[in-house]
Design a protein around this motif. Sequence first.
Motif, PDB file in Angstrom:
ATOM      1  N   GLY A 171      -4.267  -3.233   4.802  1.00 56.57           N
ATOM      2  CA  GLY A 171      -4.761  -3.766   6.070  1.00 56.57           C
ATOM      3  C   GLY A 171      -5.120  -2.705   7.086  1.00 56.57           C
ATOM      4  O   GLY A 171      -5.790  -3.009   8.079  1.00 56.57           O
ATOM      5  N   CYS A 206       0.836  -1.207   0.000  1.00 54.84           N
ATOM      6  CA  CYS A 206       0.000   0.000   0.000  1.00 54.84           C
ATOM      7  C   CYS A 206       0.866   1.251   0.000  1.00 54.84           C
ATOM      8  O   CYS A 206       0.660   2.167  -0.809  1.00 54.84           O
ATOM      9  N   ASN A 233       3.798  -7.646   5.362  1.00 59.15           N
ATOM     10  CA  ASN A 233       3.119  -8.870   4.926  1.00 59.15           C
ATOM     11  C   ASN A 233       3.175  -9.034   3.415  1.00 59.15           C
ATOM     12  O   ASN A 233       3.121 -10.154   2.912  1.00 59.15           O
ATOM     13  N   SER A 234       3.274  -7.909   2.710  1.00 57.64           N
ATOM     14  CA  SER A 234       3.297  -7.989   1.246  1.00 57.64           C
ATOM     15  C   SER A 234       4.423  -8.897   0.779  1.00 57.64           C
ATOM     16  O   SER A 234       4.276  -9.656  -0.188  1.00 57.64           O
ATOM     17  N   THR A 274       1.798 -14.401  -1.555  1.00 53.96           N
ATOM     18  CA  THR A 274       2.131 -15.008  -2.850  1.00 53.96           C
ATOM     19  C   THR A 274       2.056 -13.952  -3.959  1.00 53.96           C
ATOM     20  O   THR A 274       2.252 -14.267  -5.127  1.00 53.96           O
ATOM     21  N   SER A 290      -0.468 -12.360  -5.219  1.00 55.25           N
ATOM     22  CA  SER A 290      -1.563 -12.513  -6.194  1.00 55.25           C
ATOM     23  C   SER A 290      -2.564 -11.370  -6.089  1.00 55.25           C
ATOM     24  O   SER A 290      -3.077 -11.093  -5.004  1.00 55.25           O
ATOM     25  N   VAL A 327       6.329   5.313  13.501  1.00 55.59           N
ATOM     26  CA  VAL A 327       5.470   6.459  13.811  1.00 55.59           C
ATOM     27  C   VAL A 327       4.777   6.176  15.134  1.00 55.59           C
ATOM     28  O   VAL A 327       4.151   5.133  15.312  1.00 55.59           O
ATOM     29  N   LEU A 346      -4.011  -7.782  -1.176  1.00 56.52           N
ATOM     30  CA  LEU A 346      -3.156  -6.926  -2.011  1.00 56.52           C
ATOM     31  C   LEU A 346      -3.967  -5.988  -2.891  1.00 56.52           C
ATOM     32  O   LEU A 346      -3.508  -4.891  -3.223  1.00 56.52           O
ATOM     33  N   ASN A 405      -0.840  -1.662   7.728  1.00 54.47           N
ATOM     34  CA  ASN A 405      -1.478  -2.975   7.785  1.00 54.47           C
ATOM     35  C   ASN A 405      -2.379  -3.079   9.023  1.00 54.47           C
ATOM     36  O   ASN A 405      -2.643  -2.082   9.690  1.00 54.47           O
ATOM     37  N   GLU A 418       9.236   3.645   7.745  1.00 52.76           N
ATOM     38  CA  GLU A 418       8.938   2.241   8.053  1.00 52.76           C
ATOM     39  C   GLU A 418       9.524   1.914   9.415  1.00 52.76           C
ATOM     40  O   GLU A 418      10.679   2.225   9.689  1.00 52.76           O
ATOM     41  N   GLY A 460      -6.498 -12.651  -2.982  1.00 57.29           N
ATOM     42  CA  GLY A 460      -6.116 -11.384  -3.590  1.00 57.29           C
ATOM     43  C   GLY A 460      -6.762 -10.168  -2.946  1.00 57.29           C
ATOM     44  O   GLY A 460      -6.384  -9.032  -3.249  1.00 57.29           O
TER      45      GLY A 460
HETATM   46  C1  LIG Z   1       1.629 -15.777   4.101  1.00 58.02           C
HETATM   47  C2  LIG Z   1       0.703 -14.761   3.507  1.00 58.02           C
HETATM   48  C3  LIG Z   1       0.265 -14.917   2.190  1.00 58.02           C
HETATM   49  C4  LIG Z   1      -0.588 -13.962   1.622  1.00 58.02           C
HETATM   50  N1  LIG Z   1      -0.914 -14.067   0.292  1.00 58.02           N
HETATM   51  C5  LIG Z   1      -1.654 -13.082  -0.276  1.00 58.02           C
HETATM   52  C6  LIG Z   1      -1.900 -13.048  -1.685  1.00 58.02           C
HETATM   53  O1  LIG Z   1      -1.378 -13.852  -2.457  1.00 58.02           O
HETATM   54  N2  LIG Z   1      -2.703 -12.073  -2.184  1.00 58.02           N
HETATM   55  C7  LIG Z   1      -3.223 -11.101  -1.380  1.00 58.02           C
HETATM   56  O2  LIG Z   1      -3.942 -10.243  -1.880  1.00 58.02           O
HETATM   57  N3  LIG Z   1      -2.945 -11.049  -0.077  1.00 58.02           N
HETATM   58  C8  LIG Z   1      -2.162 -12.000   0.496  1.00 58.02           C
HETATM   59  N4  LIG Z   1      -1.873 -11.925   1.822  1.00 58.02           N
HETATM   60  C9  LIG Z   1      -2.300 -10.716   2.533  1.00 58.02           C
HETATM   61  C10 LIG Z   1      -1.429  -9.542   2.111  1.00 58.02           C
HETATM   62  O3  LIG Z   1      -0.076  -9.890   2.297  1.00 58.02           O
HETATM   63  C11 LIG Z   1      -1.756  -8.287   2.909  1.00 58.02           C
HETATM   64  O4  LIG Z   1      -3.133  -8.063   2.920  1.00 58.02           O
HETATM   65  C12 LIG Z   1      -1.063  -7.078   2.260  1.00 58.02           C
HETATM   66  O5  LIG Z   1       0.294  -7.360   2.072  1.00 58.02           O
HETATM   67  C13 LIG Z   1      -1.222  -5.846   3.106  1.00 58.02           C
HETATM   68  O6  LIG Z   1      -0.423  -4.832   2.559  1.00 58.02           O
HETATM   69  P1  LIG Z   1      -0.154  -3.532   3.394  1.00 58.02           P
HETATM   70  O7  LIG Z   1       0.687  -2.645   2.552  1.00 58.02           O
HETATM   71  O8  LIG Z   1      -1.425  -3.022   3.940  1.00 58.02           O
HETATM   72  O9  LIG Z   1       0.679  -4.062   4.675  1.00 58.02           O
HETATM   73  P2  LIG Z   1       2.191  -4.575   4.806  1.00 58.02           P
HETATM   74  O10 LIG Z   1       2.705  -5.134   3.551  1.00 58.02           O
HETATM   75  O11 LIG Z   1       2.245  -5.441   6.026  1.00 58.02           O
HETATM   76  O12 LIG Z   1       2.994  -3.244   5.087  1.00 58.02           O
HETATM   77  C14 LIG Z   1       2.772  -2.487   6.270  1.00 58.02           C
HETATM   78  C15 LIG Z   1       4.090  -1.908   6.721  1.00 58.02           C
HETATM   79  O13 LIG Z   1       3.843  -0.905   7.706  1.00 58.02           O
HETATM   80  C16 LIG Z   1       4.830  -1.002   8.715  1.00 58.02           C
HETATM   81  N5  LIG Z   1       4.340  -0.354   9.942  1.00 58.02           N
HETATM   82  C17 LIG Z   1       3.393  -0.814  10.788  1.00 58.02           C
HETATM   83  N6  LIG Z   1       3.213   0.061  11.795  1.00 58.02           N
HETATM   84  C18 LIG Z   1       4.060   1.104  11.575  1.00 58.02           C
HETATM   85  C19 LIG Z   1       4.344   2.303  12.283  1.00 58.02           C
HETATM   86  N7  LIG Z   1       3.735   2.621  13.428  1.00 58.02           N
HETATM   87  N8  LIG Z   1       5.281   3.151  11.780  1.00 58.02           N
HETATM   88  C20 LIG Z   1       5.934   2.853  10.614  1.00 58.02           C
HETATM   89  N9  LIG Z   1       5.713   1.710   9.912  1.00 58.02           N
HETATM   90  C21 LIG Z   1       4.775   0.852  10.384  1.00 58.02           C
HETATM   91  C22 LIG Z   1       5.026  -2.498   8.856  1.00 58.02           C
HETATM   92  O14 LIG Z   1       6.240  -2.819   9.516  1.00 58.02           O
HETATM   93  C23 LIG Z   1       4.988  -2.942   7.396  1.00 58.02           C
HETATM   94  O15 LIG Z   1       6.270  -2.939   6.800  1.00 58.02           O
HETATM   95  C24 LIG Z   1      -1.025 -12.863   2.407  1.00 58.02           C
HETATM   96  C25 LIG Z   1      -0.594 -12.718   3.733  1.00 58.02           C
HETATM   97  C26 LIG Z   1       0.273 -13.653   4.286  1.00 58.02           C
HETATM   98  C27 LIG Z   1       0.757 -13.461   5.698  1.00 58.02           C
END
Ligand SMILES: Cc1cc2nc3c(=O)[nH]c(=O)nc-3n(C[C@H](O)[C@H](O)[C@H](O)COP(=O)(O)OP(=O)(O)OC[C@H]3O[C@@H](n4cnc5c(N)ncnc54)[C@H](O)[C@@H]3O)c2cc1C
Length: 450
Positions: A410, A16, A43-44, A48, A50, A158, A430, A188, A35, A427
């Motif tokens: 998330g 995101c 989690n990204s 996988t 997708s 943060v 993501l 997330n 970060e 999916g």
């Molecule tokens: C094993 C696994 C497989 C998955 N497979 C899929 C898939 O194939 N397709 C799909 O759509 N979804 C999948 N998901 C779900 C998907 O990974 C998540 O929904 C998605 O990555 C969320 O993205 P995001 O950018 O919101 O969060 P994230 O990728 O988790 O990024 C959030 C970031 O914010 C940082 N952060 C948190 N709090 C703070 C703070 N206070 N200050 C600064 N930084 C902070 C975290 O450390 C992290 O790096 C899977 C999840 C898992 C665990």
Amino acid sequence: MSEVDTDLLVIGAGACGFAGAIAAHDQGISVAIVEKLARPGGNSALSTGSVPGAGSRFQRDAGIEDSPEQLVADLLATAGHHDADGLTRRMAEQSAPLVEWLIDDLGARMELVTAYKHVGHSVPRLHAPRSRRGQDLVDDLLGFVSDRGIPLAVGNPVDRLIVEDGAVKGAIVAGEPIRAAKVLVATNGFAGNREMVARWCPEIAPAEYFGALGSTGEAAAWGEELGAALGNMGAYQGYAAVAYPQGSLLSWTTIEKGGILVSANGKRFGNEDAGYSGFAPNVMGQGEMAYAVYDRRIHEIAALEEEYAELAEMGGVRWADTPEGLADHMAVDGAALAQTVAAYNAAARGAAVDAFGRAKFELAPLAAPYAIVRVKPGLFHTQGGLMVDDDARVLRPDGSVVENLFAGGGAAAGISGRSGAGGYASGNGLLTALALGRLAGLRAAQDLRG
Ligand SMILES: Cc1cc2nc3c(=O)[nH]c(=O)nc-3n(C[C@H](O)[C@H](O)[C@H](O)COP(=O)(O)OP(=O)(O)OC[C@H]3O[C@@H](n4cnc5c(N)ncnc54)[C@H](O)[C@@H]3O)c2cc1C
């Protein structure tokens, strides 16, 4: 000196945050990403990778008919109505432009997956890295961020948002204020925060969390403080089959293509058609371990996926010529397992009704040689969070916008139902991360540049 340190402050370096930062930068505003952990990706990177794209040009090239309407219908069939129904349509409409942006405009190494459709999708529409590893997607996004010279400061948590007269003006980062015209919360969900999981998603609270450490729920906590609306807080993605002790995912292809899950007593305990997320609570009721049973033909299809191939190489998959023989490798009741396989095979042949109502058998009946993998359920991520509008702007309960604040992925209320694991379609995580991040970046730039 300008009044702000950056036009857009992005909190969180996952899908995101990266999508928001790139989109905003490409519209000409200044962006900085902070970060909290030492490594970006969240989690990204563990996913996988997708992402659904309904009606994408890649589907058209492959002769697959699809549309946003069809994706909306599929998502509604899986999740039912929930707190963020409008977002479901918005995400479906954004999905094809999103994958085309990622692949065609940015150059992400992704492709349409035609080998499987996965849970919740009536046609093949997931687009994923060739390796099926989210780390590749994250590496690509990181590369695009770095090519653009967007600053990314890791190890900078943060602590809280700076709020003045109800409007967000930046954030306190590692104790220091950073003032920003707009803030994107891309932190997330709260799956890594035991107390919050127990509060909002109690049924999965005993399961182990298999996601990244950074998902500790700051977005929801900040939202509550601000008086922002929260939605779909009970929804989450579980996974019914994390291989144990390897800790890698047993590809759901093994079950979807005809495998079954049994408990130590050798008996099945539900309808595996519920999918890898929806079936997770069933597995949790089976004591510490459950066992996936399938056969060589299914193994060979799953072995095309890198993570599964590695699991097999690590010795996570055990073999026997008979279902009874599988008990030599794992603590299952072999005689009962043989009866279970016989009854399941009869249903797969159409000679009996499946005891649990399973309707999709694919390559079953199962045939020798048989494979067995020890698994346990896991919690992957939560799907509840800040309610947002069509441009990822955070909303209050009365529908008004919290000035200058965006959320996605998330951190935002998702599209996977109001509660439980059954509403998650592959999916969804993501899609809401990348699409809402991108929309936030575009809207922030539009607001600032007029
Ligand atoms: C094993 C696994 C497989 C998955 N497979 C899929 C898939 O194939 N397709 C799909 O759509 N979804 C999948 N998901 C779900 C998907 O990974 C998540 O929904 C998605 O990555 C969320 O993205 P995001 O950018 O919101 O969060 P994230 O990728 O988790 O990024 C959030 C970031 O914010 C940082 N952060 C948190 N709090 C703070 C703070 N206070 N200050 C600064 N930084 C902070 C975290 O450390 C992290 O790096 C899977 C999840 C898992 C665990």
